[in-house]
Design an enzyme around this catalytic site. Structure first.
Site, short mmCIF file in Angstrom:
data_model
loop_
_atom_site.label_atom_id
_atom_site.label_comp_id
_atom_site.label_asym_id
_atom_site.label_seq_id
_atom_site.Cartn_x
_atom_site.Cartn_y
_atom_site.Cartn_z
N PHE A 129 0.85 -1.19 0.00
CA PHE A 129 0.00 0.00 0.00
C PHE A 129 0.89 1.25 0.00
O PHE A 129 1.87 1.31 0.76
CB PHE A 129 -0.87 -0.04 1.26
CG PHE A 129 -2.03 0.90 1.24
CD1 PHE A 129 -3.08 0.72 0.36
CD2 PHE A 129 -2.07 1.98 2.11
CE1 PHE A 129 -4.16 1.58 0.35
CE2 PHE A 129 -3.15 2.85 2.10
CZ PHE A 129 -4.20 2.65 1.23
N ASP A 208 0.83 -6.28 7.17
CA ASP A 208 -0.28 -5.34 7.13
C ASP A 208 -1.48 -6.10 6.58
O ASP A 208 -1.51 -6.49 5.41
CB ASP A 208 0.06 -4.14 6.24
CG ASP A 208 -1.02 -3.06 6.29
OD1 ASP A 208 -2.17 -3.39 6.66
OD2 ASP A 208 -0.72 -1.91 5.96
N TYR A 233 -11.91 -0.13 9.43
CA TYR A 233 -13.03 0.54 8.73
C TYR A 233 -13.33 -0.10 7.38
O TYR A 233 -14.24 0.34 6.69
CB TYR A 233 -12.76 2.04 8.56
CG TYR A 233 -11.44 2.41 7.92
CD1 TYR A 233 -11.26 2.34 6.54
CD2 TYR A 233 -10.36 2.84 8.70
CE1 TYR A 233 -10.05 2.67 5.96
CE2 TYR A 233 -9.15 3.17 8.13
CZ TYR A 233 -9.00 3.09 6.75
OH TYR A 233 -7.79 3.42 6.19
N LYS A 234 -12.57 -1.13 6.99
CA LYS A 234 -12.83 -1.80 5.72
C LYS A 234 -13.79 -2.97 5.99
O LYS A 234 -14.95 -2.76 6.28
CB LYS A 234 -11.51 -2.22 5.09
CG LYS A 234 -10.68 -0.99 4.67
CD LYS A 234 -9.29 -1.30 4.18
CE LYS A 234 -8.60 0.01 3.77
NZ LYS A 234 -7.17 -0.15 3.53
N ARG A 383 -11.90 -1.77 -9.05
CA ARG A 383 -11.87 -2.79 -7.99
C ARG A 383 -13.29 -3.05 -7.48
O ARG A 383 -14.01 -2.12 -7.14
CB ARG A 383 -11.02 -2.33 -6.81
CG ARG A 383 -9.56 -2.18 -7.10
CD ARG A 383 -8.78 -2.02 -5.81
NE ARG A 383 -9.39 -1.05 -4.89
CZ ARG A 383 -9.01 -0.84 -3.66
NH1 ARG A 383 -8.03 -1.57 -3.13
NH2 ARG A 383 -9.58 0.06 -2.91
#
Ligand SMILES: *Cc1c(COP(=O)(O)O)cnc(C)c1O
Length: 423
Positions: A129, A208, A233-234, A383
């Site tokens: 990321f 991660d 939060y995902k 995505r």
């Protein structure tokens, strides 16, 4: 919609056989015609969170005021951490909630470098990321010229460069850090195998798990992972900006120093002594005051995942991503869409990335006209994040049909080619 009705019949049949179907009702679905496939960026709002947050604000904050800290607020980082621990295969005393993922990465990388003082190399890959790479670059800028960051390139931008990683890790390597599931292609590493490579060279391993936690079962203990971080939060549905988790394997906790040594990680925070002394255990990795409102929302998100079961979630996620890949093969590939995710289900997370030469314009049309919310990652990736707790097979079928229409009806031609906003 153009997709064949037999296709949608099949999707409905899959939904009828879905053991997790009832969980969709537990989320706020404001507009049933809006297909939300961005749960890998921001999960939906659980209905239970509304009442819990209202009570939190009106009663716990409004009435209890400062007394709230002694009525449970101060323990929230550990209490919610213990729930997250069950999602990532760790012991409750190995996980704590704190800060953003990026900040936790900084803390753990600095701690790892200090724990391997005779080593100067950090190894990662170019599928990681961007924020992780920025943090590593920032650490390098301040750690000193003897340090080196090796970013191993993926040969195709999709698959993790396993062999090249193994070759890059050596006796100079202090730390290997990777995304378990990579944000762009969804490639998912074999956690135990890669951790083994790091350990063989005497390096520490930091995972991660932001794009994996809540989407697939993770077992940090079995993999022998040293350190880990991840978003809430995902796929955990903790709400915008909710704090991340931080994991340090128990036997390492006393050896590692938190470089952002604030009062919440102090042994006796409320003695207000003037000399920092780290708290025992995982609490030493706290820095400042916990985000109380967000933490109660994370707890509800974690509870929903635990209730559904990560094995069940993974089973559905695998079936749903396979279904989308099937639709891609039959209906989208002929229109120039490319699959930019691994075909092997075992090496894939819960999002599917589909590329197209006109990807950016297609994504804009999809969002503006077709009520499908995916997201876009440069240069050409659309995505589709599939969250098994609330996404149905019918939605996946319908999204593929609408994506098809954007191209067959040439709707994308009305949109600018230059990327302006990142969704
Ligand atoms: C989403 C994500 C992050 C986000 O980090 P924050 O600091 O919480 O904004 C970090 N790493 C990965 C791999 C992610 O997918």
């Amino acid at each position: 919609m153009t997709s064949s009705s037999s296709g949608s019949e099949y999707a409905l049949e899959l939904d009828r056989g879905d053991e997790l179907a009832a969980f969709r009702e537990r989320f706020v679905i404001d507009d049933p015609d809006l297909i939300y496939l961005d749960g890998n960026s921001l999960g939906r709002l659980p209905k239970a969170t509304i009442g819990r947050l209202r009570d939190m604000v009106e009663r716990e904050w409004g009435v209890e005021l400062i007394r709230g800290w002694n009525q449970g607020w101060i323990d929230l980082p550990e209490r919610v951490g213990a729930k997250m621990a069950r999602l990532v295969g760790a012991r409750p005393e190995e996980v704590i909630m704190a800060d953003a993922t990026s900040v936790n990465l900084f803390k753990l990388v600095m701690a790892a470098l200090a724990a391997r003082p005779d080593r100067t190399k950090i190894v990662t890959d170019d599928l990681n990321f961007p924020s992780d790479l920025y943090i590593l670059q920032g650490i390098l800028a301040s750690a000193g010229p003897e340090y080196e960051l090796v970013v191993v390139p993926s040969s195709d931008g999709i698959n993790g460069p396993l062999d090249a990683l193994a070759a890059a890790v050596d006796e100079q390597t202090a730390l290997v850090t990777l995304s378990l599931t990579t944000f762009k292609s969804s490639y998912t590493y074999d956690m135990a195998a890669v951790t083994g490579i790091a350990h063989e060279a005497g390096a520490l391993m930091l995972w991660d798990t932001s794009h994996a936690v809540g989407a697939l079962p993770i077992n940090l203990s079995d993999a022998g992972a040293d350190l880990a971080i991840g978003c809430s939060y995902k796929y955990v549905n903790g709400g915008p900006g909710s704090p991340a988790y931080l994991y340090v394997r128990q036997d390492l906790q006393e050896q590692l120093r938190n470089p952002v040594s604030g009062w919440m990680g102090q042994r006796d925070a409320f003695d207000f002594g003037l000399r920092y002394q780290p708290a025992a255990g995982i609490r030493r990795f706290l820095t400042g005051t916990p985000a109380v409102l967000s933490l109660v929302a994370v707890e509800i998100g974690a509870d929903l995942l635990l209730e559904a079961g990560m094995e069940q979630i993974r089973r559905k996620s695998a079936a749903q991503t396979e279904y989308l890949i099937d639709l891609w093969r039959r209906e989208l590939a002929p229109l120039g869409f490319r699959l930019n995710s691994p075909l092997d289900t075992a090496r894939r997370g819960s999002h599917i990335t589909i590329g197209h030469d006109d990807g950016w314009r297609i994504a804009q049309a999809l969002i503006a006209e077709m009520k499908v919310l995916p997201d876009f990652r440069a240069p050409d990736n659309i995505r589709f994040g599939i969250a098994p707790l609330y996404n149905s097979y019918a939605e996946i079928h319908e999204a593929a049909g609408r994506l098809r229409r954007v191209v067959t009806e040439e709707r994308f031609l009305a949109y600018p080619t230059a990327t302006t906003v990142v969704t």
